[in-house]
Every structure is written in structure tokens, then in C-alpha cells.
Scaffold this motif. Structure first.
Motif, short mmCIF file in Angstrom:
data_model
loop_
_atom_site.label_atom_id
_atom_site.label_comp_id
_atom_site.label_asym_id
_atom_site.label_seq_id
_atom_site.Cartn_x
_atom_site.Cartn_y
_atom_site.Cartn_z
N ILE A 155 0.83 -1.21 0.00
CA ILE A 155 0.00 0.00 0.00
C ILE A 155 0.87 1.26 0.00
O ILE A 155 0.50 2.28 -0.60
CB ILE A 155 -1.01 -0.02 1.17
CG1 ILE A 155 -2.21 0.88 0.84
CG2 ILE A 155 -0.36 0.38 2.49
CD1 ILE A 155 -3.41 0.60 1.70
N PHE A 200 -6.61 -5.65 -2.54
CA PHE A 200 -6.45 -5.18 -1.17
C PHE A 200 -7.73 -5.44 -0.40
O PHE A 200 -8.80 -4.96 -0.78
CB PHE A 200 -6.13 -3.68 -1.15
CG PHE A 200 -4.74 -3.35 -1.63
CD1 PHE A 200 -3.72 -3.12 -0.72
CD2 PHE A 200 -4.46 -3.28 -2.98
CE1 PHE A 200 -2.44 -2.82 -1.14
CE2 PHE A 200 -3.18 -2.99 -3.43
CZ PHE A 200 -2.16 -2.75 -2.52
N ASN A 257 -3.19 -8.51 -0.33
CA ASN A 257 -2.72 -7.31 0.36
C ASN A 257 -3.85 -6.82 1.27
O ASN A 257 -5.02 -7.13 1.05
CB ASN A 257 -2.34 -6.24 -0.65
CG ASN A 257 -1.39 -6.75 -1.70
OD1 ASN A 257 -0.26 -7.12 -1.40
ND2 ASN A 257 -1.84 -6.79 -2.95
N TYR A 258 -3.49 -6.01 2.25
CA TYR A 258 -4.48 -5.60 3.24
C TYR A 258 -4.37 -4.11 3.58
O TYR A 258 -3.31 -3.50 3.45
CB TYR A 258 -4.30 -6.42 4.52
CG TYR A 258 -4.48 -7.91 4.29
CD1 TYR A 258 -5.74 -8.49 4.35
CD2 TYR A 258 -3.39 -8.70 3.97
CE1 TYR A 258 -5.91 -9.84 4.10
CE2 TYR A 258 -3.54 -10.06 3.72
CZ TYR A 258 -4.81 -10.63 3.78
OH TYR A 258 -4.98 -11.97 3.52
#
Length: 259
Positions: free
Chosen positions: A32, A109, A127-128
Motif C-alpha cells: 500500500i 487489497f 494485500n491488506y
């Protein structure tokens, strides 16, 4: 049932605090972080999942920086357009669609709070982002995003983080056909008429009913945040019912992305 709902509501701040703490300690921030200002002052699309997408010539916007949401990959067989990233806020959607997300060639994400519902073999392929208990608009994706009743609010915060200007909405119809209470989970019956694909939430699956008033409040926050930074969000959704952002036609959107 009301006691259970009250208990869930009462523990929400604590659950968000625990999620934020675990994200700070364990969350991988590089994906990110790498998105910050990647499309600085460039036009960007934020593409929802409303049925109006079936009337939107997305292929004419191929190559334009874009954020897709949730099960947007279901439209890939119909268009050459692809988003640059996909975001998903809803834990149920993350769980339902995790195999598609995990095999996507486009970065996905998910909300950190959904991580526990993702099978171990898929978990590290994704992804987070963190979400706050507060719905304030965040300009710092590394810390997290303000939570909302709509994933579009997350996408707008992501677009802000990526530096986009203007942001152009497509497929944010802001209109749903359903009965019963808002902001709850319901079992679907029949084809899904609220999304671009009748199998988006197919017969017998569960979906989260919308909260349009809360969504509108969050959109207004996003509008203010962009304007305070000298940027703009425009709404090119075909036949969309949202009246927060300035409306533009598809043709006007094409002119904007061509400049």
C-alpha cells in the motif's frame, strides 16, 4: 436477537482497536505504501458494481488508471478494460470470493478485519488495509481508512492516497431493490438485479443490504476532502441516483482522461 445485536454493537470499538493494533504489528505495509502518489494529479476511475456498468463503454477507458471493487473481475469477459487495483471492504465478500482474489494478476487489497476468514493458503497472496472505527476520511493509507457502509468510500480514500485528480465514478448506481432492514445480511433469491452480473450474489448466497444514508454522508466527507486539497470527484455513472458529486457524461469523461 436484539440482545445479540446490542452486544455486537457494543464491542465494535474494541474489535476495531484490536484490529488496528494487530495491523500495526503484523500487517505488510509495502504494497500500500508503493501506491502513494503513483497517479499524482492524473485522472482515475473508481468503478463500482452497479447494473449501469452494462451500459458503460469501459473498453474505451482501457489504460486509464482505475480502482475496481469487490467482484469486479466478473466483468472481465465482457471488456478489455482492467483496473490497476481492486479493493474489498466487506468480510463476507472477501470470504466468498477469496479464490478469485488469490489468483488475480491484479493486486487485491482486503480489509485487515477480513483476514481471519481467508484460508491459510490464500492469506499471503493478498494485500491488506486497516480500517478505523471512525468514518473520518483518511489521507494516510499506511495508518488506515475510515470505515463505511460502502466500499466505494474506501476506493475514494485509496484514490486520494494515489494522488488522483479528478476521480471519475462509474457503476455507482446508488439504487438497490430489496425488502427488509438496511445494513444486514440477507439470503438472495432469484437473479441479482442490483449488480452488473445476475450471479454477482447468486440465488441462495448471502449479501449485505445497503445503508444509503450513511453512504451519502461518507461521500460528502470524500467530496470535502478532495475539494480541500484542490481536487475533484466527478460522477459519470449512467443513470446513477447519487447526487453528491458533480455529474458528467461518458463523453465528457472521455475528454477528461484524454487531456
Amino acid at each position: 436477537m436484539s440482545l445479540q445485536k446490542n452486544l455486537i454493537s457494543a464491542t465494535r470499538p474494541l474489535r476495531y482497536a484490536i484490529d488496528s493494533a494487530s495491523y500495526r504489528l503484523l500487517g505488510e505495509k509495502k504494497p500500500i505504501k508503493s501506491l502513494q502518489n503513483t497517479y499524482y494529479r492524473r485522472p482515475m476511475l473508481v468503478v463500482g458494481n452497479g447494473p449501469s456498468l452494462n451500459e458503460t463503454p469501459l473498453q474505451e477507458f482501457s489504460g486509464v488508471p482505475s480502482i475496481g471493487m469487490n467482484k469486479i473481475d466478473l466483468i472481465y469477459t465482457k471488456t478489455s478494460w482492467r483496473p490497476n487495483v481492486v479493493v474489498c471492504l466487506n468480510s463476507l465478500v472477501a470470504q466468498q470470493h477469496q479464490d478469485n482474489f488469490a489468483t488475480s494478476s491484479i493486486p487485491v487489497f482486503l480489509a485487515w478485519k477480513a483476514r481471519a476468514l481467508i484460508r491459510k493458503e490464500n492469506r499471503n497472496k493478498l494485500n491488506y488495509f486497516n480500517t478505523f472505527y471512525s468514518d473520518r476520511f483518511s489521507n494516510n493509507a499506511l495508518a488506515g481508512f475510515g470505515s463505511s457502509a460502502t466500499v466505494t468510500y474506501i476506493a475514494l480514500q485509496m484514490a486520494f492516497w494515489m494522488g488522483a485528480d479528478p476521480v471519475i465514478l462509474f457503476g455507482v448506481d446508488h439504487s438497490f431493490a430489496y425488502s427488509g432492514p438496511e445494513a444486514t445480511y440477507q439470503k438472495r433469491t432469484g437473479p441479482d438485479t442490483n449488480h452488473f452480473d445476475p450471479n454477482y450474489f447468486g440465488h441462495g448466497t448471502y449479501w449485505g443490504t445497503p445503508d444509503l444514508l450513511r453512504s451519502e454522508a461518507d461521500y460528502a466527507r470524500a467530496k470535502t476532502a478532495f475539494e480541500n486539497d484542490g481536487r475533484e470527484v466527478l460522477d459519470a455513472t449512467v443513470g446513477g441516483k447519487l447526487d453528491i458529486f458533480k455529474k458528467v457524461t461518458v463523453e465528457e469523461a472521455l475528454q477528461l482522461v484524454a487531456t
